[in-house]
Design a protein around this motif. Structure first.
Motif, PDB file in Angstrom:
ATOM      1  N   LEU A  96     -16.844 -25.863  -7.744  1.00 26.78           N
ATOM      2  CA  LEU A  96     -17.282 -24.758  -8.582  1.00 26.78           C
ATOM      3  C   LEU A  96     -18.800 -24.785  -8.736  1.00 26.78           C
ATOM      4  O   LEU A  96     -19.464 -23.749  -8.651  1.00 26.78           O
ATOM      5  N   THR A 100     -21.374 -21.987  -7.176  1.00 27.21           N
ATOM      6  CA  THR A 100     -22.273 -21.311  -8.111  1.00 27.21           C
ATOM      7  C   THR A 100     -23.715 -21.377  -7.617  1.00 27.21           C
ATOM      8  O   THR A 100     -24.454 -20.387  -7.691  1.00 27.21           O
ATOM      9  N   ARG A 103     -24.279 -19.216  -4.351  1.00 25.25           N
ATOM     10  CA  ARG A 103     -24.424 -17.782  -4.651  1.00 25.25           C
ATOM     11  C   ARG A 103     -25.821 -17.454  -5.165  1.00 25.25           C
ATOM     12  O   ARG A 103     -26.269 -16.311  -5.054  1.00 25.25           O
ATOM     13  N   ARG A 104     -26.502 -18.444  -5.713  1.00 26.85           N
ATOM     14  CA  ARG A 104     -27.870 -18.237  -6.187  1.00 26.85           C
ATOM     15  C   ARG A 104     -28.913 -18.490  -5.089  1.00 26.85           C
ATOM     16  O   ARG A 104     -30.111 -18.469  -5.358  1.00 26.85           O
ATOM     17  N   PRO A 556     -13.453 -23.137 -15.972  1.00 23.05           N
ATOM     18  CA  PRO A 556     -14.371 -22.604 -14.952  1.00 23.05           C
ATOM     19  C   PRO A 556     -15.408 -21.652 -15.537  1.00 23.05           C
ATOM     20  O   PRO A 556     -16.569 -21.660 -15.114  1.00 23.05           O
ATOM     21  N   ARG A 557     -14.985 -20.850 -16.508  1.00 25.52           N
ATOM     22  CA  ARG A 557     -15.938 -19.929 -17.141  1.00 25.52           C
ATOM     23  C   ARG A 557     -17.033 -20.692 -17.877  1.00 25.52           C
ATOM     24  O   ARG A 557     -18.216 -20.340 -17.814  1.00 25.52           O
ATOM     25  N   ARG A 560     -19.482 -22.187 -15.292  1.00 31.44           N
ATOM     26  CA  ARG A 560     -20.398 -21.175 -14.743  1.00 31.44           C
ATOM     27  C   ARG A 560     -21.478 -20.814 -15.761  1.00 31.44           C
ATOM     28  O   ARG A 560     -22.650 -20.636 -15.407  1.00 31.44           O
ATOM     29  N   ASP A 561     -21.082 -20.701 -17.029  1.00 30.17           N
ATOM     30  CA  ASP A 561     -22.067 -20.406 -18.071  1.00 30.17           C
ATOM     31  C   ASP A 561     -23.030 -21.573 -18.268  1.00 30.17           C
ATOM     32  O   ASP A 561     -24.206 -21.374 -18.595  1.00 30.17           O
ATOM     33  N   LYS A 564     -25.777 -21.205 -15.919  1.00 28.32           N
ATOM     34  CA  LYS A 564     -26.736 -20.180 -16.354  1.00 28.32           C
ATOM     35  C   LYS A 564     -27.793 -20.795 -17.262  1.00 28.32           C
ATOM     36  O   LYS A 564     -28.987 -20.508 -17.137  1.00 28.32           O
TER      37      LYS A 564
END
Length: 690
Positions: A96, A100, A103-104, A556-557, A560-561, A564
């Motif tokens: 994960l 992440t 993708r960046r 997972p949420r 991902r945060d 950020k």
């Protein structure tokens, strides 16, 4: 790039020719063979042979040019990633996190065990098979980055990789064992430090009292004293609760337990109140004589025979009523001084936890003092702690539960920030709550423990079969039971934030302030009858697996945060932080002046003393205010600067600081972001003159 790599010529036709060796693996080796063969043909061959050799050599030169162009593009990708500091390394799975970052636009520098079968291939061999995003391209880019540092490192073990001038993001915040709150022993150390930094509404810790049974004799004795005093309160609370049905506890003529047991309990409760109301710095009288121990043993045996064995007091109802009401008044006074006493019940239960283990391993609940001490002695290598069991928790449909909250710590260039995720989940026991049964399946809500048991048939059908609720399900429960609007935001979540701010501040003194370090922690809370959160423990390496549909969605949420906050915010302060909320910030900077050992003075108002304070030296405090608020959150911070060895206690507008001496002092400034309902309307700065 992908089209060129997918349509580029290969050496398969060259390898099938008679002059090509089956072991040729590089373009240079093939080129050398072709050149040698062409030279032979020019000397001895026919015109047709020479023409064919020239054609093959021309194709090979074209292939070399194309591969060189591809390699240049890959090198340019690495160069740009290095300039942007967008190179990462992941130890273990971490898919994960990997996806992440990819993708960046980040590029992965592989560990030796990832795509191991391809890492021995040459650059040219990898170029032949490289296509957009495939494993050959990944290995090729990693091979080009051999001497380039990674700027993001994700690993399971707290190992520090050092490279001069490079501060990669690392998912580990290191601290000394004394204040490492991810262990039971270290958490006790933090609670001992917390009193110096307490600030109502911003930093305040609510936790069950606990003791290190394998520690020094003084702490061992303190636990015994606490157990005995708790027994007095538990016994009188039991009598008080059963006063309306006196026949259960009283038989004035035939009772087997004499009235002096009640007299003994009330007398000791009076002493407890007196200690808080009239505390002096004089040494307490020693009560270690054999006669005192015998009296306590007799009292504990007699009181337990009433609580657990249904024995009856030989005492008049009117006399018991007088003593019970006096005990009630004393208990209310004690709860004012010690709010955690409100969580005690009538059974004097303690939960034993190994100091450095997690997931409920080795945890037991016991009620006998002798059993507790013997158990800890038999398992001395595990360094057990005794924590007061919360006998009056908030229950949902008669079942015990706790909250799993995620906290994120980030150490920047000059600040340590504390973030809390605004989503969480509840973990339920598989059995109906009972104080008479001490089984793990009833009292330990860890998912790793509860998954070993089947749900009790008598348990309420409204509870989840997988023993987990999402936050939305909990909020729906609160609404259905007519709880006040905003109870989650204004009371529960706000209380969680003040607890975690206090822990982060208390541990700061022993935290290794390595730039760009970060870590996610799983924090376990319980709620009391009034929905006040109680911190139980904090876990490093929390389980983020999809153990249920609740965690499959939440974890997972949250991760991902987390990325950020860790990766995006440093590059763009206005970037989204997802569900993470900034609750406090600790600014620090090193004072590298050598040989400074200043004398210190203090100005301020002293606080009530609960124990002698070892004040060896003190600091002068200047108080000023400022109206500037942080841009990210519409909250009012409280900020103060302390040196690294200082102890600070904030009480409304009063400040009390004690400090030691230290070469190369470190100053710290702490910003709190209290809830919007706090009465803090401006930023106050308390700065130490050193």
């Amino acid at each position: 790039m992908s089209k060129e790599s997918s349509t580029s010529p290969t050496l398969s036709t060259e390898k099938s020719t008679s002059f090509s060796s089956t072991k040729t693996t590089t373009l240079q080796e093939t080129y050398d063979l072709l050149a040698k063969h062409l030279k032979e043909k020019l000397q001895n061959g026919t015109e047709s042979d020479v023409s064919n050799s020239f054609t093959k050599l021309k194709k090979l030169l074209l292939c070399r040019k194309l591969f060189s162009s591809q390699l240049s593009k890959y090198k340019h990708m690495v160069q740009m990633a290095n300039q942007k500091h967008h190179i990462f390394t992941i130890y273990g799975r971490g898919n994960l996190i990997r996806n992440t970052l990819l993708r960046r636009g980040w590029v992965e520098k592989l560990t030796t065990d990832r795509h191991q079968r391809l890492q021995h291939l040459s650059t040219e061999e990898l170029l032949q098979q490289a296509a957009d995003g495939n494993e050959y391209e990944v290995v090729l880019l990693s091979k080009i980055m051999k001497d380039v540092p990674a700027y993001f490192i994700w690993r399971r073990v707290g190992r520090i990789e050092r490279r001069a001038g490079v501060y990669p993001y690392r998912n580990r915040v290191l601290r000394a064992p004394r204040l490492n709150f991810t262990t039971k022993i270290g958490l006790i150390g933090c609670t001992e430090q917390e009193m110096w930094y307490r600030k109502e509404g911003a930093s305040n810790l609510s936790y069950p009292r606990f003791y290190r049974l394998g520690g020094i004799y003084a702490e061992h004795k303190s636990f015994i004293d606490d157990y005995r005093q708790t027994q007095c309160r538990s016994f009188m609370r039991y009598l008080w609760n059963n006063l309306m049905s006196a026949e259960v506890i009283l038989n004035e003529r035939e009772g087997t337990v004499p009235a002096k047991v009640v007299h003994f309990a009330v007398a000791n409760i009076r002493k407890q109140v007196s200690m808080y109301e009239n505390f002096t710095l004089e040494d307490e009288p020693k009560e270690d004589s054999n006669s005192i121990d015998f009296e306590w043993r007799r009292f504990i045996f007699s009181s337990n025979s009433i609580i657990f064995d249904k024995a009856k007091l030989r005492m008049a109802y009117q006399e018991l009523s007088v003593y019970a009401n006096e005990a009630k008044r004393c208990l209310h006074k004690l709860e004012y001084y010690k709010p955690d006493l409100k969580w005690d019940g009538c059974r004097n239960l303690w939960i034993l936890k190994p100091g450095y283990r997690c997931r409920g391993n080795g945890v037991v609940v016991k009620k006998s003092l002798d059993d507790i001490l013997q158990f800890a002695s038999n398992h001395d290598t595990r360094r057990y702690i005794a924590q007061k069991y919360i006998e009056r928790p908030h229950l949902i449909y008669k079942t015990k539960f706790d909250l799993r909250i995620y906290m994120l710590l980030i150490i920047g260039k000059e600040a340590l920030s504390v973030w809390v995720y605004n989503d969480c989940y509840l973990r339920f026991s598989s059995q109906v709550f009972s104080m008479s049964n001490l089984k793990r399946s009833i009292h330990l809500t860890n998912n790793s423990v509860q998954k070993r048991f089947k749900n009790e048939k008598e348990r309420d059908e409204r509870l989840p079969r997988n023993n987990m609720w999402s936050l939305e399900q909990f909020k729906a429960y609160l609404r259905c039971h007519n709880m006040p609007d905003g109870i989650w935001e204004d009371k529960i979540f706000s209380g969680v934030c003040t607890n975690l701010s206090a822990i982060a501040m208390a541990s700061l003194e022993d935290t290794v302030l390595t730039r760009n370090s970060f870590e996610v922690y799983g924090c376990d809370f319980m709620l009391d009858d009034n929905f006040n959160p109680i911190l139980l423990e904090i876990n490093a390496n929390p389980d983020l697996s999809a153990s249920t549909n609740v965690t499959a969605s939440l974890c997972p949420r949250m991760m991902r945060d987390m990325m950020k906050v860790v990766v995006d915010v440093p590059e763009d302060y206005n970037a989204s932080t997802g569900g993470f909320e900034l609750i406090s910030e600790f600014n620090f900077k090193w004072n590298n002046t050598k040989g400074s050992r200043p004398g210190l003075t203090i100005e301020g108002q002293t606080l009530p003393l609960c124990k002698p304070l070892p004040v060896s030296c003190v600091d002068e405090i200047l108080i000023s205010t400022a109206d500037k608020k942080p841009e990210r959150r519409q909250l009012s911070p409280v900020k103060f600067l302390v040196n690294r060895s200082s102890k600070v206690n904030l009480n409304d507008e009063k400040v009390f600081v004690t400090s030691g001496f230290m070469d190369g002092m470190k100053e710290n400034s702490i910003n709190f972001y209290p809830s919007t309902q706090s009465n803090l309307n401006s930023m106050s700065e308390f700065k130490l003159n050193v």
